[in-house]
Scaffold this active site. Structure first.
Site, short mmCIF file in Angstrom:
data_model
loop_
_atom_site.label_atom_id
_atom_site.label_comp_id
_atom_site.label_asym_id
_atom_site.label_seq_id
_atom_site.Cartn_x
_atom_site.Cartn_y
_atom_site.Cartn_z
N HIS A 461 0.95 -1.26 -0.01
CA HIS A 461 -0.28 -0.31 -0.38
C HIS A 461 0.50 1.26 0.07
O HIS A 461 1.95 1.18 0.58
CB HIS A 461 -0.85 0.46 1.17
CG HIS A 461 -1.63 0.84 1.17
ND1 HIS A 461 -3.15 0.98 0.50
CD2 HIS A 461 -1.27 2.30 2.17
CE1 HIS A 461 -3.82 2.28 1.04
NE2 HIS A 461 -3.70 2.98 1.68
N PRO A 462 0.70 1.98 -0.63
CA PRO A 462 0.22 2.42 -1.66
C PRO A 462 0.26 2.33 -3.01
O PRO A 462 1.01 2.16 -3.56
CB PRO A 462 -1.05 3.39 -1.14
CG PRO A 462 0.24 4.76 -1.34
CD PRO A 462 0.99 4.06 -0.53
#
Ligand code: FAD
Ligand code: NA7
Length: 475
Positions: A461-462
């Site tokens: 992430h991200p």
């Protein structure tokens, strides 16, 4: 080594497959001969060593595609405070072609140096033609012949763009991918004919570079690929400015003051438009004419000209092998030709027993929104296993950075999973960096991973790739 022959192995065609065979055989100390000769396109375009991929295929295509993507970032640059970036600045075609050709020539030189300086390789810049099952005629550009003999012969002559047979002067009035990457003048307003990946990739980057581009589609987009994703590619290309005319083909092409007047019939009505350039990408034909195949007894498909070879790449003549794009039923990709060549040499000289497998090969279509896939399309999986036996997981998402300049469109992913054993049999990803994302999923599919295995993976992430290990919604 059989002293009866000049060469242990002779390769006709120095592209992705042929050069691999040469390389692998010379490493084993074999006496290797190679004939590679480029027949000019109808416009006289010619190129150097290395075959289709580095000269008129993968490499220049990817460089032009990347150039179009770099241009797209102008909008994000301006939106995020980079000074002096005009999101509407124009692109210069000649600068790009010169740079692409500089890179291509670098690859040619590396190939030339290697072919000329490596012990055990004899390179002929000549057309090869079979005379008998152990003899090859080598014809130079002036038509002068010499003959060489070899224990094994490998045919790796690749393919060339096809032309329609019913349009007068079509070869003079159109260009193909053989000409595009070294085109002296900017293509201008362009009609791309064809709807498979070469066509859509070229249409995509030409639009990205700022040209007015229309694609003429005979039937569907990207035959053989997942059709839901194919349609999404078309939609995204439309958002990016590419126009489509669907359900027709050109009925005529005429020269009008140096431009191309193209006519076609749609819903019973004749229509026409003037273009600067018509780019044909309607498929490729095996480059097997005048190879002497029939005379020596090498069987081909009479319609396509493709060579018929068995799983061990052997033709109907047992010491003559065929690999790559010129062979019937093979995936027309550089890495498959390379792996096929490697395995052939292992089987011939090192007691290898692996044949080339053409299932579950990862690939990427480099359209403006890239599409990577491996394994079954939804259509193929439904046909083989039945819709009721599948779970189709999907996800629609937008990369974080797209929000800077409010890019339109969405990315998409699809996993095809068998209900009975939870094994993932199809992976489809439409989004940025598709080749980089998809390669790893090639391993997932090869290892027959289950959907539950993916569910156990923690996402990064991200990223957009985290979407692919979190898919919970199924159709
Ligand atoms: P080739 O690379 O075509 O090599 C054949 C060689 O044999 C050529 O040099 C030819 O001139 C020579 N030859 C032909 N006849 C004779 C003869 N009688 N005597 C001597 N020499 C001869 N693949 C990918 O994996 N990724 C991509 O992104 C990709 N993009 C592509 C984009 C385009 C526009 C095109 C056209 C192709 C693309 N491909 C891509 C496909 C890839 O280029 C081919 O699958 C690959 O080059 C096939 O290798 P090959 O060894 O079979 O033949
Ligand atoms: P493909 O994959 O062979 O596809 C050919 C495309 O051209 C496909 O969309 C066809 O439509 C279309 N086509 C075929 N004949 C015509 C005519 N006469 N008029 C208009 N359109 C036509 O070709 P590519 O060039 O994309 O790629 C070939 C290989 O080269 C590929 O596998 C790469 O490895 C490199 P259809 O769907 O049949 O209606």
């Amino acid at each position: 080594m059989n002293p009866q022959y000049q060469y242990d192995i002779f390769v006709i065609g120095g592209g992705s497959g042929g050069l691999t065979v040469v390389d692998e055989a010379q490493r084993l100390g074999k006496r290797v001969g190679l004939a590679d000769y480029i027949k000019p396109s109808p416009h006289g375009t010619q190129w150097g060593t290395g075959g289709t991929c580095p000269n008129v295929g993968c490499i220049p295509k990817k460089l032009m595609h990347m150039t179009a993507l770099i241009g797209e970032i102008r909008h994000e640059l301006a939106a995020t405070g980079w000074q002096g970036v005009d999101p509407h600045s124009k692109h210069n075609w000649n600068t790009l072609v010169n740079e692409v050709q500089r890179q291509v020539k670098g690859i040619n030189k590396a190939n030339d140096d290697w072919l000329v300086t490596t012990n055990g390789i004899t390179y002929y810049n000549k057309l090869g033609k079979l005379k008998d099952d152990h003899t090859i005629e080598l014809i130079d550009k002036d038509g002068q012949s010499e003959f060489v003999t070899a224990e094994y012969i490998v045919i790796a002559v690749g393919s060339r763009p096809s032309f329609p047979t019913d349009i007068p002067n079509v070869k003079q009035l159109t260009i193909t991918s053989d000409d595009l990457f070294s085109l002296k003048n900017a293509p201008g307003k362009t009609l791309v004919v064809g709807a498979s990946y070469v066509a859509l990739e070229c249409a995509g980057f030409l639009t990205g570079l700022g040209y007015d581009v229309t694609v003429m589609v005979r039937s569907i987009l990207l035959r053989g690929f997942d059709q839901e994703v194919a349609e999404r590619i078309g939609e995204f290309m439309k958002i990016s400015g590419t126009k489509f005319i669907r359900g027709t083909i050109p009925s005529s092409i005429e020269d009008v003051d140096g431009k191309r007047l193209v006519k076609w019939v749609l819903n019973g009505q004749e229509q026409s438009e003037v273009f600067d350039t018509v780019l044909l990408a309607i498929g490729r034909s095996a480059d097997t004419q005048n190879l002497g195949l029939e005379q020596v007894g090498v069987q081909t498909n009479k319609e396509s000209g493709k060579i018929i070879a068995n799983d061990a790449d052997s033709t109907s003549v047992s010491n003559i092998f065929a690999i790559g794009d010129c062979v019937q039923g093979r995936l027309e990709l550089t890495p498959t030709a390379i792996m096929c060549g490697k395995r052939l040499i292992k089987r011939l000289y090192q007691n290898g027993n692996q044949i080339m497998e053409y299932s579950d090969v990862s690939t990427t279509v480099f359209t403006p929104l890239e599409y990577g896939c491996v394994g079954y399309s939804e259509e193929a999986a439904t046909k083989k296993f039945g819709k009721e036996n599948l779970k189709i997981f999907t996800s629609e998402f937008t990369p974080l950075f797209w929000n800077f300049a409010n890019r339109k469109g969405t990315c998409y992913a699809k996993l095809i999973v068998k209900k009975d054993d939870d094994v993932v049999i199809g992976f489809h990803y439409l989004g940025p960096d598709a080749a980089e994302v998809t390669q790893g999923f090639g391993v997932v599919i090869k290892l027959k991973a289950k959907k539950s295995d993916l569910d156990n993976v923690v996402g990064i992430h991200p990223s957009v790739a985290e979407e692919l290990v979190q898919m919970q919604t199924w159709k």
